[in-house]
Design a protein around this motif. Structure first.
Motif, PDB file in Angstrom:
ATOM      1  N   TRP A  97      56.035  77.154  13.891  1.00  0.00           N
ATOM      2  CA  TRP A  97      54.578  77.096  13.701  1.00  0.00           C
ATOM      3  C   TRP A  97      53.872  78.293  14.334  1.00  0.00           C
ATOM      4  O   TRP A  97      52.735  78.613  13.962  1.00  0.00           O
ATOM      5  CB  TRP A  97      54.008  75.797  14.276  1.00  0.00           C
ATOM      6  CG  TRP A  97      54.244  75.598  15.754  1.00  0.00           C
ATOM      7  CD1 TRP A  97      55.269  74.918  16.325  1.00  0.00           C
ATOM      8  CD2 TRP A  97      53.434  76.087  16.835  1.00  0.00           C
ATOM      9  NE1 TRP A  97      55.171  74.936  17.695  1.00  0.00           N
ATOM     10  CE2 TRP A  97      54.044  75.647  18.041  1.00  0.00           C
ATOM     11  CE3 TRP A  97      52.262  76.833  16.911  1.00  0.00           C
ATOM     12  CZ2 TRP A  97      53.526  75.948  19.300  1.00  0.00           C
ATOM     13  CZ3 TRP A  97      51.738  77.140  18.166  1.00  0.00           C
ATOM     14  CH2 TRP A  97      52.361  76.698  19.338  1.00  0.00           C
ATOM     15  N   PHE A 100      52.307  81.133  12.135  1.00  0.00           N
ATOM     16  CA  PHE A 100      50.955  80.984  11.599  1.00  0.00           C
ATOM     17  C   PHE A 100      49.916  81.498  12.608  1.00  0.00           C
ATOM     18  O   PHE A 100      48.936  82.136  12.231  1.00  0.00           O
ATOM     19  CB  PHE A 100      50.682  79.520  11.261  1.00  0.00           C
ATOM     20  CG  PHE A 100      51.500  78.996  10.121  1.00  0.00           C
ATOM     21  CD1 PHE A 100      51.047  79.097   8.811  1.00  0.00           C
ATOM     22  CD2 PHE A 100      52.732  78.398  10.339  1.00  0.00           C
ATOM     23  CE1 PHE A 100      51.792  78.619   7.750  1.00  0.00           C
ATOM     24  CE2 PHE A 100      53.492  77.913   9.285  1.00  0.00           C
ATOM     25  CZ  PHE A 100      53.027  78.031   7.992  1.00  0.00           C
ATOM     26  N   ALA A 104      47.361  84.715  12.196  1.00  0.00           N
ATOM     27  CA  ALA A 104      45.925  84.631  12.450  1.00  0.00           C
ATOM     28  C   ALA A 104      45.487  85.680  13.471  1.00  0.00           C
ATOM     29  O   ALA A 104      44.391  86.238  13.380  1.00  0.00           O
ATOM     30  CB  ALA A 104      45.566  83.228  12.950  1.00  0.00           C
ATOM     31  N   PHE A 151      54.937  80.384   2.649  1.00  0.00           N
ATOM     32  CA  PHE A 151      53.737  79.690   3.103  1.00  0.00           C
ATOM     33  C   PHE A 151      53.049  80.454   4.234  1.00  0.00           C
ATOM     34  O   PHE A 151      51.809  80.461   4.313  1.00  0.00           O
ATOM     35  CB  PHE A 151      54.086  78.268   3.545  1.00  0.00           C
ATOM     36  CG  PHE A 151      54.423  77.354   2.405  1.00  0.00           C
ATOM     37  CD1 PHE A 151      53.452  77.000   1.478  1.00  0.00           C
ATOM     38  CD2 PHE A 151      55.711  76.863   2.246  1.00  0.00           C
ATOM     39  CE1 PHE A 151      53.748  76.165   0.415  1.00  0.00           C
ATOM     40  CE2 PHE A 151      56.022  76.032   1.181  1.00  0.00           C
ATOM     41  CZ  PHE A 151      55.044  75.681   0.267  1.00  0.00           C
ATOM     42  N   VAL A 152      53.832  81.079   5.093  1.00  0.00           N
ATOM     43  CA  VAL A 152      53.234  81.883   6.161  1.00  0.00           C
ATOM     44  C   VAL A 152      52.515  83.088   5.557  1.00  0.00           C
ATOM     45  O   VAL A 152      51.417  83.467   5.990  1.00  0.00           O
ATOM     46  CB  VAL A 152      54.303  82.347   7.172  1.00  0.00           C
ATOM     47  CG1 VAL A 152      53.680  83.234   8.251  1.00  0.00           C
ATOM     48  CG2 VAL A 152      54.978  81.150   7.821  1.00  0.00           C
ATOM     49  N   GLN A 153      53.121  83.700   4.518  1.00  0.00           N
ATOM     50  CA  GLN A 153      52.498  84.853   3.879  1.00  0.00           C
ATOM     51  C   GLN A 153      51.217  84.456   3.146  1.00  0.00           C
ATOM     52  O   GLN A 153      50.234  85.202   3.148  1.00  0.00           O
ATOM     53  CB  GLN A 153      53.497  85.504   2.905  1.00  0.00           C
ATOM     54  CG  GLN A 153      53.056  86.842   2.364  1.00  0.00           C
ATOM     55  CD  GLN A 153      53.108  87.955   3.405  1.00  0.00           C
ATOM     56  OE1 GLN A 153      53.249  87.700   4.589  1.00  0.00           O
ATOM     57  NE2 GLN A 153      52.996  89.195   2.956  1.00  0.00           N
ATOM     58  N   TRP A 155      49.303  81.954   4.021  1.00  0.00           N
ATOM     59  CA  TRP A 155      48.351  81.739   5.108  1.00  0.00           C
ATOM     60  C   TRP A 155      47.813  83.067   5.628  1.00  0.00           C
ATOM     61  O   TRP A 155      46.604  83.211   5.845  1.00  0.00           O
ATOM     62  CB  TRP A 155      49.034  80.956   6.216  1.00  0.00           C
ATOM     63  CG  TRP A 155      48.345  81.007   7.552  1.00  0.00           C
ATOM     64  CD1 TRP A 155      48.675  81.779   8.625  1.00  0.00           C
ATOM     65  CD2 TRP A 155      47.193  80.259   7.952  1.00  0.00           C
ATOM     66  NE1 TRP A 155      47.827  81.571   9.675  1.00  0.00           N
ATOM     67  CE2 TRP A 155      46.894  80.642   9.296  1.00  0.00           C
ATOM     68  CE3 TRP A 155      46.385  79.315   7.335  1.00  0.00           C
ATOM     69  CZ2 TRP A 155      45.826  80.096  10.009  1.00  0.00           C
ATOM     70  CZ3 TRP A 155      45.321  78.778   8.047  1.00  0.00           C
ATOM     71  CH2 TRP A 155      45.054  79.166   9.358  1.00  0.00           C
ATOM     72  N   ALA A 156      48.697  84.050   5.830  1.00  0.00           N
ATOM     73  CA  ALA A 156      48.277  85.359   6.331  1.00  0.00           C
ATOM     74  C   ALA A 156      47.303  86.026   5.363  1.00  0.00           C
ATOM     75  O   ALA A 156      46.313  86.630   5.779  1.00  0.00           O
ATOM     76  CB  ALA A 156      49.500  86.247   6.558  1.00  0.00           C
ATOM     77  N   ALA A 158      45.342  84.475   3.227  1.00  0.00           N
ATOM     78  CA  ALA A 158      44.081  83.729   3.239  1.00  0.00           C
ATOM     79  C   ALA A 158      43.236  84.100   4.458  1.00  0.00           C
ATOM     80  O   ALA A 158      42.029  84.376   4.324  1.00  0.00           O
ATOM     81  CB  ALA A 158      44.375  82.224   3.229  1.00  0.00           C
ATOM     82  N   VAL A 159      43.834  84.099   5.651  1.00  0.00           N
ATOM     83  CA  VAL A 159      43.042  84.411   6.847  1.00  0.00           C
ATOM     84  C   VAL A 159      42.611  85.878   6.838  1.00  0.00           C
ATOM     85  O   VAL A 159      41.539  86.224   7.373  1.00  0.00           O
ATOM     86  CB  VAL A 159      43.838  84.085   8.141  1.00  0.00           C
ATOM     87  CG1 VAL A 159      44.088  82.598   8.251  1.00  0.00           C
ATOM     88  CG2 VAL A 159      45.142  84.858   8.215  1.00  0.00           C
TER      89      VAL A 159
END
Length: 455
Positions: A97, A100, A104, A151-153, A155-156, A158-159
């Motif tokens: 985790w 993520f 951020a 999923f981490v990419q 998320w990256a 998106a942020v």
């Protein structure tokens, strides 16, 4: 049902092995990303220092302290985040985790750099795309591609988008640019914008573009390395599976071979099966028929042992050594071994009826249970799984005793007691086997004894 459970167990073991490989790759990726962040921080600091100081004399531009301070803080934050991620992996504190959170952190650093950079040039949010720091966004995303975690990419990404648009609107993004040039004089506005497209910012863009190319090349190299590792691991397991039981091969992880080479002592049930009078049988067959005959016999033995969650340790000529309780012993090992023996006898009877062998094929089966040594022997070119020890020797001697007692199936007293089937078995001998000091009781099924009496 037992066969399906065995297949499911093997599937679980293989899946666990794959998961372990993926987890190791993810940790290696974070380790690499930590180093990349550190290197990027150093490269950007060095290139920024050289570009802004080296071009000052050529261009005659004055760079405010706020701009230089913003650049130094940005590079320092990126470098510090790299140190943190590196230490998390080295100290074994890293958890999945945390990727993520680190992503951020990258977006936060970029947002700070864009905000203070635009504020230093006194330009609004509409000019965010002109800032050299915006090129750090694809660079950071390229670094994230080293993870192989979609999923981490996502998320990256998106942020990162939230950070960029958040800065733009925080600095007064004019949707239709209706106030362009109304708050400042045209000459002052031109000077501010010109600084973003002068030689130093262009050189910094070139540096980041180069870094993007290098990082993507590194990501490809890591992907290729992971692919080659996976292919190599698959090939290694396939090679091991040629010589090892299917239940053992999935357990041989990176350190599994060394552990199994050391071997271990454990409880297991051993079953020997052998064709009676095979020499006379083989003399009547040409090589082609003999090959088909042996293959058919082994196929039936394999079918029976897999149906009862055992494994074939080895085939030797017209015989086989079967083991129950590997890799871990179970309370019903003896029961499954006896069920396997009865299934082998039933399959041989069906085989005789189908092929009309004359004389019919007969087998002898001996079963014993106890502590065995199990492990890998041999060199890297040919590893072999084997079981050794007194229990194995006794099982082999019980199988040989089937000739003297004219019985198809014999088992030791220990096996009969552990199955709780004493009522179905009868002692046929209690004697030392092959020089053993103690006397071992040997049992045969009452049904086979009654059939022999009627015969």
């Amino acid at each position: 049902m037992n066969a399906r459970r065995s297949d499911a167990d093997r599937s679980v073991l293989m899946s666990a092995s794959v998961d372990k490989l993926v987890q190791e790759a993810e940790i290696e990726a974070e380790y690499a990303i930590g180093w990349v962040r550190i290197v990027l921080g150093l490269v950007l600091f060095a290139s920024g220092f050289l570009v802004w100081s080296g071009t000052a004399g050529v261009t005659g531009e004055y760079h405010p302290n706020q701009v230089r301070l913003t650049a130094m803080i940005t590079v320092g934050a990126l470098f510090s985040l790299g140190i943190i991620s590196f230490l998390l992996v080295v100290r074994r504190w890293f958890k999945p985790w945390m990727a993520f959170v680190l992503a951020a952190g990258d977006a936060t650093i970029l947002a700070g750099s864009l905000y203070f950079g635009l504020e230093g040039t006194q330009l609004g949010g509409n000019w965010i795309a002109a800032m050299p720091a915006i090129w750090a966004a694809p660079l950071i995303l390229a670094v994230g591609a080293l993870r192989h975690r979609p999923f981490v990419q996502i998320w990256a990404t998106a942020v990162m988008m939230v950070a960029v648009f958040g800065v733009a609107f925080a600095l007064g993004f004019d949707l239709f640019l209706t106030d362009f040039g109304t708050t400042v004089s045209p000459s002052d506005l031109e000077a501010r914008i010109g600084r973003l497209f002068s030689l130093p910012p262009h050189l910094m863009r070139a540096v980041m573009l180069t870094l993007i190319g290098l990082v993507t090349a590194l990501a490809m190299a890591r992907s290729r390395r992971l692919l080659m590792r996976a292919v190599g691991e698959t090939a290694r397991r396939a090679n091991l599976a040629r010589f090892l039981p299917a239940e053992i091969a999935p357990l041989l992880g990176e350190n599994g071979v060394a552990a199994w080479r050391q071997g271990r002592l454990q409880q297991a049930t051993i079953l020997f099966v052998d064709i009676r009078g095979f020499t006379a049988f083989a003399e009547k067959m040409d090589p082609a028929r003999l090959s088909v005959f042996i293959s058919s016999f082994r196929r039936r033995v394999t079918r029976a042992v897999e149906a009862h969650d055992g494994l074939v340790d080895k085939f030797v000529g017209d015989g086989a050594l079967l083991v129950f309780g590997i890799p871990e012993p179970r309370g019903d090992d003896c029961t499954r071994a006896l069920a396997c023996a009865h299934e082998i006898l039933a399959l041989v009877d069906q085989w005789n009826i189908k092929r009309g062998f004359n004389p019919p094929v007969r087998v002898g089966i001996g079963i014993h249970t106890g502590v065995v040594y199990c492990g890998l022997v041999g060199d890297d070119r040919r590893l072999e799984f084997t079981v050794l020890g007194d229990t194995v020797n006794v099982a082999a001697k019980i199988e040989q005793a089937t000739k003297r007692f004219d019985a198809a199936l014999l088992a030791s007293e220990t096996v009969v007691i552990q199955t709780g089937q004493q009522g179905s078995w009868q002692e046929v001998g209690r004697e030392p086997l092959g020089g053993r000091g103690e006397h071992l009781a040997i049992f045969a099924t009452r049904g086979s004894l009654a059939a022999k009496a009627r015969g």
